[in-house]
Scaffold this motif. Structure first.
Motif, PDB file in Angstrom:
ATOM      1  N   PRO A 299       0.817  -1.210   0.000  1.00 54.96           N
ATOM      2  CA  PRO A 299       0.000   0.000   0.000  1.00 54.96           C
ATOM      3  C   PRO A 299       0.853   1.264   0.000  1.00 54.96           C
ATOM      4  O   PRO A 299       1.890   1.310   0.666  1.00 54.96           O
ATOM      5  CB  PRO A 299      -0.823  -0.114   1.284  1.00 54.96           C
ATOM      6  CG  PRO A 299      -0.146  -1.121   2.126  1.00 54.96           C
ATOM      7  CD  PRO A 299       0.680  -1.983   1.233  1.00 54.96           C
TER       8      PRO A 299
ATOM      9  N   ASP B  56      -0.218   4.162   1.004  1.00 51.94           N
ATOM     10  CA  ASP B  56      -0.559   4.955   2.181  1.00 51.94           C
ATOM     11  C   ASP B  56      -0.244   4.106   3.411  1.00 51.94           C
ATOM     12  O   ASP B  56      -0.809   3.026   3.583  1.00 51.94           O
ATOM     13  CB  ASP B  56      -2.062   5.283   2.126  1.00 51.94           C
ATOM     14  CG  ASP B  56      -2.490   6.200   3.260  1.00 51.94           C
ATOM     15  OD1 ASP B  56      -1.796   6.225   4.295  1.00 51.94           O
ATOM     16  OD2 ASP B  56      -3.512   6.883   3.108  1.00 51.94           O
ATOM     17  N   PRO B  57       0.671   4.587   4.282  1.00 50.11           N
ATOM     18  CA  PRO B  57       1.076   3.752   5.419  1.00 50.11           C
ATOM     19  C   PRO B  57      -0.060   3.446   6.388  1.00 50.11           C
ATOM     20  O   PRO B  57       0.065   2.537   7.212  1.00 50.11           O
ATOM     21  CB  PRO B  57       2.176   4.585   6.093  1.00 50.11           C
ATOM     22  CG  PRO B  57       2.035   5.946   5.560  1.00 50.11           C
ATOM     23  CD  PRO B  57       1.402   5.854   4.213  1.00 50.11           C
ATOM     24  N   ARG B  58      -1.159   4.202   6.309  1.00 50.94           N
ATOM     25  CA  ARG B  58      -2.270   3.915   7.227  1.00 50.94           C
ATOM     26  C   ARG B  58      -3.018   2.647   6.822  1.00 50.94           C
ATOM     27  O   ARG B  58      -3.749   2.072   7.615  1.00 50.94           O
ATOM     28  CB  ARG B  58      -3.249   5.090   7.246  1.00 50.94           C
ATOM     29  CG  ARG B  58      -2.661   6.357   7.864  1.00 50.94           C
ATOM     30  CD  ARG B  58      -3.593   7.513   7.669  1.00 50.94           C
ATOM     31  NE  ARG B  58      -3.907   7.706   6.253  1.00 50.94           N
ATOM     32  CZ  ARG B  58      -4.950   8.372   5.799  1.00 50.94           C
ATOM     33  NH1 ARG B  58      -5.797   8.906   6.640  1.00 50.94           N
ATOM     34  NH2 ARG B  58      -5.164   8.514   4.506  1.00 50.94           N
ATOM     35  N   ILE B  59      -2.861   2.234   5.557  1.00 51.13           N
ATOM     36  CA  ILE B  59      -3.565   1.033   5.093  1.00 51.13           C
ATOM     37  C   ILE B  59      -2.880  -0.193   5.692  1.00 51.13           C
ATOM     38  O   ILE B  59      -1.672  -0.371   5.511  1.00 51.13           O
ATOM     39  CB  ILE B  59      -3.560   0.963   3.551  1.00 51.13           C
ATOM     40  CG1 ILE B  59      -4.293   2.192   2.987  1.00 51.13           C
ATOM     41  CG2 ILE B  59      -4.212  -0.320   3.054  1.00 51.13           C
ATOM     42  CD1 ILE B  59      -4.189   2.331   1.479  1.00 51.13           C
ATOM     43  N   PRO B  60      -3.629  -1.027   6.426  1.00 50.39           N
ATOM     44  CA  PRO B  60      -2.973  -2.151   7.111  1.00 50.39           C
ATOM     45  C   PRO B  60      -2.481  -3.214   6.133  1.00 50.39           C
ATOM     46  O   PRO B  60      -3.011  -3.339   5.015  1.00 50.39           O
ATOM     47  CB  PRO B  60      -4.093  -2.704   8.009  1.00 50.39           C
ATOM     48  CG  PRO B  60      -5.361  -2.225   7.409  1.00 50.39           C
ATOM     49  CD  PRO B  60      -5.073  -0.957   6.677  1.00 50.39           C
TER      50      PRO B  60
ATOM     51  N   GLN C 210      -4.720  -5.626   3.978  1.00 52.36           N
ATOM     52  CA  GLN C 210      -5.310  -5.218   2.702  1.00 52.36           C
ATOM     53  C   GLN C 210      -4.467  -5.760   1.540  1.00 52.36           C
ATOM     54  O   GLN C 210      -4.993  -6.237   0.534  1.00 52.36           O
ATOM     55  CB  GLN C 210      -5.408  -3.680   2.635  1.00 52.36           C
ATOM     56  CG  GLN C 210      -5.811  -3.112   1.292  1.00 52.36           C
ATOM     57  CD  GLN C 210      -7.241  -3.465   0.895  1.00 52.36           C
ATOM     58  OE1 GLN C 210      -7.971  -4.081   1.653  1.00 52.36           O
ATOM     59  NE2 GLN C 210      -7.645  -3.079  -0.310  1.00 52.36           N
TER      60      GLN C 210
ATOM     61  N   ARG D  93      -5.196  -9.348   1.095  1.00 49.98           N
ATOM     62  CA  ARG D  93      -6.498  -9.538   0.445  1.00 49.98           C
ATOM     63  C   ARG D  93      -6.366  -9.353  -1.071  1.00 49.98           C
ATOM     64  O   ARG D  93      -6.889 -10.135  -1.861  1.00 49.98           O
ATOM     65  CB  ARG D  93      -7.469  -8.497   1.026  1.00 49.98           C
ATOM     66  CG  ARG D  93      -8.903  -8.955   1.062  1.00 49.98           C
ATOM     67  CD  ARG D  93      -9.812  -7.846   1.553  1.00 49.98           C
ATOM     68  NE  ARG D  93      -9.554  -7.458   2.931  1.00 49.98           N
ATOM     69  CZ  ARG D  93     -10.084  -6.382   3.512  1.00 49.98           C
ATOM     70  NH1 ARG D  93     -10.874  -5.592   2.822  1.00 49.98           N
ATOM     71  NH2 ARG D  93      -9.837  -6.091   4.765  1.00 49.98           N
TER      72      ARG D  93
END
Lengths: 321, 533
Positions: free
Chosen positions: A37, A39-43, A46, A49
Motif C-alpha cells: 500500500p 498509504d502507510p495507514r492502510i494495514p 489489505q 487480500r
C-alpha cells in the motif's frame, strides 16, 4: 512461398513464447511488492487480500501457467493492478494512437529520408550533399526527447504552429468526422515528424549511397546510354534498385519507432501504448507491463515478417525456398 | 510520380491542419466551460475499486458526495465537518451511536432521492471483502448502519473514538438503486460497468470520456445547491508528464494545471495572464536513519547529521523556495504543530563536535570518520523516479562528506525500497509521508509498527508509545495538544527521522478565473464555485 510463410509464422510464435516467458521471469523475480500500500495507514491485511484476489498468493509456477494459459487461449492479460481495468481493454484503447503515431512517423521518415537522399545523390560531393550528410548525422545523433521538447517549445508554445500536446483538442467528440480528422492531423504532424526525424537521417544516407552506387552499375550506365534523363534514372530506376535495402531498414526501424514512441508520447501527451507502459512501470502494474512488452514484441515481429515478405516480392534474387 | 503526388498531398494536409489549428486557437473564450490539465487516470467512477490517488479523489468528489466534508481549517484546530449529504447529526450520550439526518433536497441525477438505504448500501460495499476497498479499515469501528427511515440513518459504533466523524465521512455515498444489481463480488472484475450505470449526486455529471485523454463533466441539474455549479462544463485533460501539462497551459490549451513540479512552476511564474498558487499539502519528505545499524544507534549522532545537512539550500535550489524546512512530522500547516520547535540549524562545526562527542573520529586518517573500527560509510537510498529527492541525496552526500561521512546515494524501485524499509534492510532512506488530520502517528513511530511496518527507523521509545496511545483514544483531540507537543519535542531530540522539507503544492490558473481555492484535500476544491470574470 506458403511454406516460407508458415515457417516464419512458426518461428514468430516460438519467439513470442520466449519473449512472454522471459518477460514474466524478469518481472516476477524483480524485487518489490506490487500490492504494497502506498498509504502507510492502510494495514498489511489489505495487501494480503489483494494478493489473494489477483492470485499472487499462488506459487510462481502456478501463476505462470495460469497467466500463460489465459493469454494463449483467450488473449486475456488479466487486470491492471492500478486501475482494475482488464489489461486487454486498456491496451486496446492505447494501441490505435500508437499505431497512428508510429505509422505517420514511418511515413515522415521515408518521405524525408528519400527526399534528402535524392537531393544529395543528384550532386554527389557538392556542398548540398555535404549539408545533407551532416544534417542527417546530426538528427540521427539527437535524442528524440530533446528534439521533441525543443519542437514543442518553439513550434507549439512559441509560434503556435501546432498544439502543444494531446491527440485531439478539448471536447473534440463534438466535431464532425472531417473536422475531427483534421483536428487529429493537426495534433499528429509534429510528434510524427519528431519521431520520424531520427531514422530519416539513416534512410537519407542509405538512399544516397544506393543511388550513387546504382549510377555506377551496368544498369545505370545502360539507362544513361538510352538517353534517359538524370531525374528519371534516379527516381525510377535508382529507387527501384534501393528499394529492397530501404525496406530492410523498415524492419530495423520498427523497434526504434516503438521505443521512440514511448518518449514522444510522454513529451507530446499522446495517449498511446508508450504512455500506458510508462505509467505501468512507474506504478509496478505488472500485468500491463507484461502485456505492453508482448504487444511491442508482436508489432516488431509482425513488422519484420511483413518486411521479409515484401522483400521477396521486390527482389527476385532472394529465393524463399 | 507517386512520391511527388504523395508529398504534395501530405504537405497540403499538413498545411490545412496547421491552418485549422491556427484558426481554432483564435476562437474567443467560451466562458461557460473550463479546461483543466491534470495527471490523472479515471478508469471507473466507483472509488472503492479505483486508484487511491489525490487526483482520482478530486474528480470523484465532483460526482459523489460524502455525508460530511472536512473543512480546510487545518491550522485552527482538530478537524471540523461541514454538512454535505447530511443535513445534521447527533451523538448519543455514550457516543456509541451517531444519528445522521439526510438533506431532503438531495437527488441523484436521474431524479431518485438520496436515501438512508444508499448510506447503508455504501457501508456494506465499503466493508465487503470482495470489493477490498483500500480504506475499509476506516470503517472498523462501525458495527452496523441502521436505516431509521428514508431520511435518517444511525451508525452503531464499537468505541467512542475521536475519529468517528472522520471514519463515517471517509468514502462517498453510492447509488444503491443503480449499482445494487451488480453483486459486490463482480465489482473488481468490471470497473467500466460503473460508467454505463453512472448517476451522480454531486455538482457534475459525466458527459463524455475519452480514455487516456479527457473527461468532460457537465452541470448536474439535480444538484441541490442553488446556482451551482457556476460553470456549465469542465473538461479534464490528462498528461503523464508535468512538463507536458505546463506546455499545454503556456500554449493556452488548458486554463488550469495542478500538480506542477517546482521547475515547471518557474516557467509559469510571472507569465502574463497566469497566476501561480502555492498551497500547503499534507506531505513531508524525510530521511529515515535505521537505528539498528551501527551508525545511527545514538541520538547524538543523529542530531549531528541533522546539523550537517543544509536543508535551506535544498529548499532554495531544488524546490525553488516552494517548500519549508521541516522541524516535525506534525507539519507546520496543521493545528497541533509545535511552533516553538526550530529546525536543527545547518552548523557543520557543531555537527563535527557532536560527532566527536559521540565517539566518531578519523582513526585511520582516510578522511572518513570511524568508531570501534566501523567507518561512517552507508547507503542512502531513495525511490527511482523522484528527481527532487535524488537531487537532495547528492546535496546530502556533499554535506556529509564535509564532516567526514561517506553517504552513497542509490536509487531503488519504489516497491522494492518500501519492502526493504519495512524489513529494516536498509541503512538510510529518503521517503515521504502524507499525514491526515487525525494526527495518529502510531504507524510511523510506535514500537509496535517496527516489525514489517512503517516505523522504518526501528525507533522504540516507551514514552513516545505512551503519548501516541493516549492521543489516539482521546475523545477530544484538542485536549491532547500538550501530549502532541511533548511528542514532537522528543522526536526532535531523538531524530529517528530527519524531516527535510514540507513541500507546497503548486497550481497555475488563468488570471480571469475567480473563486479558485485549492487546498490540501483537493486541487479542485470548490470547483462548483469557479467562474470566469
Amino acid at each position: 512461398m506458403i511454406r516460407f510463410v508458415l515457417r516464419r509464422l512458426l518461428a514468430a510464435a516460438v519467439l513470442f513464447l520466449i519473449v512472454l516467458t522471459l518477460a514474466f521471469a524478469v518481472v516476477a523475480l524483480a524485487p518489490g511488492d506490487p500490492m504494497a500500500p502506498s498509504d502507510p495507514r492502510i494495514p498489511p491485511e489489505q495487501a494480503e487480500r489483494l494478493r489473494a484476489l489477483y492470485g499472487l498468493d499462488q506459487p510462481l509456477p502456478a501463476q505462470y501457467l495460469r497467466w500463460l494459459g489465459a493469454v494463449v487461449l483467450r488473449w486475456d492479460w488479466g487486470q491492471s493492478y492500478r486501475t482494475g481495468q482488464p489489461v486487454a481493454d486498456l491496451l486496446f484503447d492505447a494501441l490505435p494512437p500508437t499505431l497512428l503515431l508510429a505509422g505517420a512517423a514511418l511515413l515522415a521518415q521515408y518521405l524525408l529520408g528519400i527526399g534528402l537522399g535524392l537531393i544529395a545523390a543528384f550532386r554527389p560531393n557538392s556542398r548540398l550533399d555535404l549539408s545533407v550528410r551532416v544534417a542527417s548525422l546530426l538528427v540521427y545523433a539527437m535524442p528524440t526527447f530533446w528534439v521533441g521538447l525543443m519542437a514543442v517549445l518553439v513550434l507549439a508554445v512559441g509560434l503556435g504552429l501546432a498544439p502543444a500536446g494531446g491527440m485531439t483538442s478539448a471536447a473534440a467528440f463534438e466535431l464532425g468526422p472531417a473536422a475531427a480528422a483534421l483536428d487529429v492531423l493537426a495534433h499528429l504532424w509534429l510528434p510524427a515528424l519528431v519521431l520520424g526525424l531520427s531514422m530519416a537521417g539513416d534512410i537519407a544516407r542509405y538512399t544516397r549511397s544506393s543511388l550513387i552506387e546504382f549510377q555506377a552499375t551496368e544498369a545505370g550506365r545502360a539507362a544513361r546510354a538510352r538517353g534517359l534523363s538524370e531525374t528519371r534514372i534516379l527516381l525510377v530506376h535508382g529507387l527501384a534498385h534501393a528499394a529492397p535495402r530501404l525496406l530492410q531498414l523498415a524492419s530495423v526501424s520498427a523497434p526504434l519507432l516503438l521505443s521512440g514512441a514511448v518518449v514522444a508520447e510522454v513529451v507530446f501527451a499522446w495517449p498511446g501504448l508508450g504512455t500506458a507502459t510508462l505509467l505501468a512501470i512507474q506504478s509496478g502494474d505488472i500485468p500491463v507491463v507484461l502485456a505492453a512488452t508482448a504487444y511491442g514484441a508482436v508489432l516488431v515481429i509482425a513488422a519484420s515478417l511483413a518486411a521479409d515478405l515484401l522483400l521477396t516480392r521486390l527482389d527476385p534474387r532472394i529465393r524463399v525456398e | 510520380m507517386i512520391p511527388v503526388v504523395a508529398t504534395r498531398l501530405l504537405a497540403a494536409a499538413g498545411l490545412a491542419a496547421m491552418l485549422g489549428w491556427g484558426c481554432a486557437s483564435d476562437i474567443p473564450r467560451d466562458t461557460t466551460r473550463l479546461t483543466v490539465g491534470m495527471r490523472f487516470e479515471y478508469p471507473t467512477p466507483n472509488e472503492l475499486i479505483g486508484p487511491a490517488t489525490l487526483s482520482y479523489g478530486a474528480i470523484g468528489n465532483q460526482f459523489f458526495l460524502p455525508l460530511m466534508a472536512e473543512r480546510p481549517d487545518f491550522r485552527d484546530g482538530p478537524p471540523t465537518w461541514a454538512p454535505a449529504l447530511a443535513a445534521d447529526w447527533e451523538f448519543s450520550e455514550d457516543r456509541l451511536q451517531l444519528t445522521v439526518r439526510l438533506r431532503q433536497d438531495a437527488l441523484w441525477s436521474d431524479g431518485e432521492p438520496v436515501t438512508a438505504e444508499d448510506v447503508r448500501f455504501s457501508w456494506l460495499a465499503q466493508t465487503d471483502a470482495n470489493v477490498a476497498w483500500d480504506y475499509s479499515f476506516s470503517k472498523e469501528s462501525i458495527a452496523d448502519v441502521e436505516v431509521i427511515d428514508a431520511g435518517t440513518v444511525r451508525f452503531h459504533l464499537d468505541a467512542a473514538l475521536p475519529t468517528v466523524l472522520a471514519d463515517v465521512s471517509t468514502g462517498l455515498i453510492l447509488p444503491k438503486h443503480a449499482w445494487e444489481q451488480r453483486p459486490f463480488a463482480e465489482w473488481r472484475g468490471d470497473p467500466g460497468w460503473f460508467f454505463e450505470n453512472l448517476v451522480t449526486s454531486g455538482p457534475f455529471l459525466l458527459e463524455n470520456r475519452t480514455p487516456g485523454q479527457e473527461l468532460v463533466l457537465s452541470r448536474n441539474p439535480n444538484y441541490f445547491e442553488d446556482g451551482l455549479p457556476r460553470l456549465e462544463r469542465i473538461i479534464l485533460r490528462s498528461a503523464t508528464d508535468s512538463a507536458a501539462l505546463t506546455n499545454l497551459l503556456l500554449s493556452g490549451e488548458v486554463d488550469v494545471v495542478s500538480g506542477l513540479g517546482a521547475t515547471d512552476a518557474q516557467r509559469i511564474a510571472n507569465r502574463p495572464g497566469l497566476r501561480l498558487i502555492a498551497y500547503p499539502n499534507r506531505q513531508f519528505t524525510f530521511v529515515s536513519w535505521n537505528t539498528r545499524k551501527p551508525w545511527f544507534q545514538d541520538a547524538q549522532t543523529r542530531r549531528a547529521l541533522a546539523m550537517a545537512i543544509d536543508r535551506e539550500a535544498m529548499v532554495a535550489t531544488i524546490l525553488h523556495g516552494n517548500a519549508e524546512v521541516g522541524s516535525s512530522p506534525v507539519i507546520s500547516s496543521v493545528w497541533a504543530h509545535d511552533a516553538a520547535l526550530e529546525p536543527w540549524p545547518h552548523d557543520p562545526p557543531a555537527a563535527r563536535d557532536a560527532l566527536a562527542a559521540a565517539g566518531w573520529t578519523d582513526g585511520d586518517g582516510d578522511g572518513i570518520l570511524d568508531r570501534d573500527g566501523v567507518p561512517f560509510r552507508f547507503e542512502l537510498a531513495t525511490f527511482a523516479g523522484a528527481p527532487a529527492r535524488w537531487d537532495a541525496m547528492q546535496m546530502i552526500q556533499a554535506d556529509l562528506r564535509a564532516v567526514g561521512i561517506d553517504a552513497r546515494p542509490r536509487r531503488v524501485e519504489s516497491g522494492a525500497l518500501i519492502q526493504r524499509m519495512r524489513d529494516k534492510d536498509f541503512d538510510a532512506a529518503a521517503s515521504a509521508f502524507a499525514i491526515d488530520t487525525s494526527l495518529d502517528l502510531r504507524y510511523a513511530f510506535h514500537s509496535q509498527s517496527i516489525p514489517g511496518g512503517d516505523n522504518y527507523a526501528a525507533y522504540a521509545n516507551p514514552e513516545v508509545d505512551r503519548l501516541l496511545d493516549s492521543f489516539a483514544v482521546r475523545p477530544d483531540p484538542s485536549a491532547g495538544l500538550e501530549d502532541l507537543h511533548r511528542l514532537q519535542r522528543i522526536l526532535h531530540d531523538d531524530q529517528p527521522m530527519l524531516v527535510l522539507w514540507e513541500p507546497l503544492s503548486l497550481a497555475a490558473f488563468d488570471v480571469e478565473l475567480e473563486s479558485v481555492a485549492p487546498n490540501a484535500l483537493s486541487p479542485l476544491a470548490n470547483l462548483q464555485e469557479w467562474a470566469w470574470r
